[in-house]
Write a protein that holds these residues in place. Structure first.
Motif, PDB file in Angstrom:
ATOM      1  N   ILE A   5      43.690  33.263  15.151  1.00 45.07           N
ATOM      2  CA  ILE A   5      43.001  33.863  14.006  1.00 45.07           C
ATOM      3  C   ILE A   5      42.981  35.383  14.164  1.00 45.07           C
ATOM      4  O   ILE A   5      42.744  35.891  15.259  1.00 45.07           O
ATOM      5  N   ASN A  24      40.189  36.579   6.974  1.00 45.01           N
ATOM      6  CA  ASN A  24      40.871  35.967   8.118  1.00 45.01           C
ATOM      7  C   ASN A  24      42.277  35.522   7.728  1.00 45.01           C
ATOM      8  O   ASN A  24      42.519  35.033   6.622  1.00 45.01           O
ATOM      9  N   TYR A  26      45.723  33.360   9.667  1.00 42.02           N
ATOM     10  CA  TYR A  26      45.947  32.400  10.738  1.00 42.02           C
ATOM     11  C   TYR A  26      47.433  32.378  11.093  1.00 42.02           C
ATOM     12  O   TYR A  26      48.298  32.511  10.214  1.00 42.02           O
ATOM     13  N   LEU A  46      47.142  27.200   6.116  1.00 39.90           N
ATOM     14  CA  LEU A  46      46.866  26.583   7.416  1.00 39.90           C
ATOM     15  C   LEU A  46      46.589  25.094   7.253  1.00 39.90           C
ATOM     16  O   LEU A  46      47.098  24.265   8.021  1.00 39.90           O
TER      17      LEU A  46
END
Length: 203
Positions: A5, A24, A26, A46
């Protein structure tokens, strides 16, 4: 699936502080851009990667199990052919197991053309020393009595049938889990989309 992350600055700024908002991203091993660099993924992407990996794993297991079930079906067909030949045999008291070959299996199958003795030994219906079935009495270590042979071959067929039934139940369960992985992608993405639209409408 392992993932990393990271945080990135968004294009929008906090109206009270003037600082850029953050979000965020990923990173998943194997998911790269055109340059081979790990590609930043959104939470939705994700979820897709995780679910697709799960679905692909289940798909591989399904194919493997179906191949096993196909082999079991071929074995049952061969065992049925042999039992029918023995039960309907007219020239007793001796049946020579190596004199006949399996025809029920397709030409490109695993057992077509294999003689009865070889196949029955591979199925552990008879030992490697048995070559003849007799309906009178055992004459040598190479003989097996008819009633004992029929009992053993039917026991093997029952075991194979039971295994196929269990495999069918397992196959159904695996198929459901694979479908659930695909459904989860759709459901979660719809939920994320609804949340995003709600946030936009609040501005």
């Amino acid at each position: 699936m392992a993932f990393d992350i990271d945080t990135i600055d968004l294009t929008m700024a906090d109206q009270s502080t003037g600082m850029y908002l953050t979000g965020n991203v990923y990173y998943v091993d194997g998911v790269t851009d055109a340059n081979g660099v790990n590609r930043p993924l959104s939470i939705g992407q994700l979820v897709m990667a995780i679910c697709l990996e799960r679905a692909a794993e289940m798909e591989a297991n399904i194919v493997s199990l179906m191949n096993t079930m196909n082999t079991t079906s071929e074995q049952l067909a061969a065992l049925t052919e042999i039992e029918n030949d023995v039960v309907n045999y007219k020239n007793w008291p001796v049946y020579t197991l190596s004199a006949s070959t399996i025809t029920s299996d397709p030409a490109n199958g695993a057992y077509g053309g294999k003689n009865y003795k070889e196949f029955l030994q591979s199925m552990e219906v008879i030992g490697s020393d048995i070559s003849y079935i007799r309906n009178d009495s055992v004459q040598s270590a190479a003989d097996i009595i008819y009633s004992e042979f029929v009992s053993k071959i039917e026991s093997t067929m029952d075991s194979k049938n039971s295994m196929n039934q269990k495999d069918m139940i397992t196959l159904q369960s695996m198929t459901n889990k694979r479908d659930q992985a695909y459904d989860m992608i759709s459901n979660i993405l719809k939920s994320l989309h609804g949340t995003i639209i709600g946030n936009v409408n609040n501005f």
